[in-house]
Design an enzyme around this catalytic site. Structure first.
Site, PDB file in Angstrom:
ATOM      1  CB  THR A  84      43.272  36.086  40.853  1.00  0.00           C
ATOM      2  OG1 THR A  84      43.584  37.278  40.116  1.00  0.00           O
ATOM      3  CG2 THR A  84      44.525  35.250  40.983  1.00  0.00           C
ATOM      4  N   GLY A  85      42.401  35.944  37.849  1.00  0.00           N
ATOM      5  CA  GLY A  85      42.900  35.764  36.492  1.00  0.00           C
ATOM      6  C   GLY A  85      44.155  36.606  36.295  1.00  0.00           C
ATOM      7  CG  ASN A  86      46.525  40.446  38.026  1.00  0.00           C
ATOM      8  OD1 ASN A  86      47.697  40.145  37.789  1.00  0.00           O
ATOM      9  ND2 ASN A  86      46.141  41.692  38.228  1.00  0.00           N
ATOM     10  CG  ASP A 143      37.657  44.102  44.711  1.00  0.00           C
ATOM     11  OD1 ASP A 143      38.079  43.927  43.545  1.00  0.00           O
ATOM     12  OD2 ASP A 143      36.788  44.941  44.981  1.00  0.00           O
ATOM     13  CB  ALA A 144      43.495  45.462  44.933  1.00  0.00           C
ATOM     14  CG  PHE A 204      49.778  44.722  37.657  1.00  0.00           C
ATOM     15  CD1 PHE A 204      50.499  44.271  38.744  1.00  0.00           C
ATOM     16  CD2 PHE A 204      48.405  44.923  37.824  1.00  0.00           C
ATOM     17  CE1 PHE A 204      49.889  44.021  39.964  1.00  0.00           C
ATOM     18  CE2 PHE A 204      47.780  44.665  39.046  1.00  0.00           C
ATOM     19  CZ  PHE A 204      48.531  44.213  40.115  1.00  0.00           C
ATOM     20  CG  ASP A 209      52.547  48.434  40.095  1.00  0.00           C
ATOM     21  OD1 ASP A 209      51.910  48.818  41.098  1.00  0.00           O
ATOM     22  OD2 ASP A 209      52.767  47.239  39.858  1.00  0.00           O
ATOM     23  CE  LYS A 242      52.911  46.124  43.602  1.00  0.00           C
ATOM     24  NZ  LYS A 242      52.145  45.808  42.387  1.00  0.00           N
ATOM     25  NE  ARG A 272      47.641  41.992  45.036  1.00  0.00           N
ATOM     26  CZ  ARG A 272      47.983  43.037  44.274  1.00  0.00           C
ATOM     27  NH1 ARG A 272      49.229  43.268  43.943  1.00  0.00           N
ATOM     28  NH2 ARG A 272      47.054  43.857  43.823  1.00  0.00           N
TER      29      ARG A 272
END
Ligand code: IMP
Length: 187
Positions: free
Chosen positions: A9-11, A66-67, A142, A145, A165, A171
């Site tokens: 992931t890049g997040n 994937d979300a 992010f 949210d 959260k 997640r």
């Protein structure tokens, strides 16, 4: 035995959330922003394909996620387009679409895809239900949210700390399903 899994992931928000969740399962998370082709399809298709692709490229066990946010009154939009819609329409645009809409039900969905070079991909779904606020609240987290009020709360995800959260997020649920499954395997 500590298992090491690469999260593709890049997040960095996702990485921080996942690290917190995996601690108690004895799974050590590394992450790589490898990037993978996002095929057309639902979250499950994207996660399955991405995990298989990354496992064969990196020659080791990987997870991808994937979300998306699914809003009932918008026919489950933005759904699989969540990332693009966040960049283009933004939260303000979603609020405009939801102006005067009474049914504010929405859910976040997260699908984890796991794959190793020797196995077929496995997928794990986590969801959290809630509704869309009338304006943005909070600056934690992010993307969507600040718009999403989870059931049982009168605050958005944007007003909760990461730990709060993480206790019940989509997640959290998909990663926990995955981690329990992984730890129940004997090999
Ligand atoms: P991705 O394609 O799995 O990275 O996620 C799709 C998009 O869904 C992200 O870019 C965000 O816009 C949105 N999204 C996914 N998870 C969350 C979350 O936990 N909070 C807010 N937005 C999220």
């Amino acid at each position: 035995m500590v298992r090491i899994i690469k999260f593709i992931t890049g997040n960095e928000h996702k990485v921080k959330e996942a690290k917190g969740i995996f601690q108690k399962f004895g799974i050590q998370l590394e992450y790589t922003d490898l990037g993978y082709p996002e095929i057309q399809g639902n979250l499950e298709d994207v996660a399955r394909y991405g995990a298989e692709y990354a496992a064969s490229k990196l020659k080791g066990p990987v997870i991808v996620e994937d979300a998306g946010l699914f809003i009932r009154a918008l026919n489950w939009f933005p759904g699989t387009y969540s990332s693009y819609v966040q960049e283009t329409l933004t939260n303000k645009g979603i609020l405009k679409l939801m102006n005067d809409v009474e049914d504010r039900y929405a859910e976040f969905r997260s699908v984890i895809g796991y794959c190793t070079p020797k196995s077929e991909p496995e997928i794990f779904l986590g969801t959290v239900s809630g509704h869309i606020a009338y304006k943005e609240h909070g600056n934690h987290g992010f993307a969507y949210d600040p718009l999403f009020i989870p059931d049982g709360f009168n605050k958005t995800f944007g007003e909760l700390t990461r730990n709060e959260k993480n206790e019940f997020s989509h997640r959290r649920r998909s990663l926990e399903k995955f981690a329990s499954w992984l730890n129940s395997k004997s090999d």
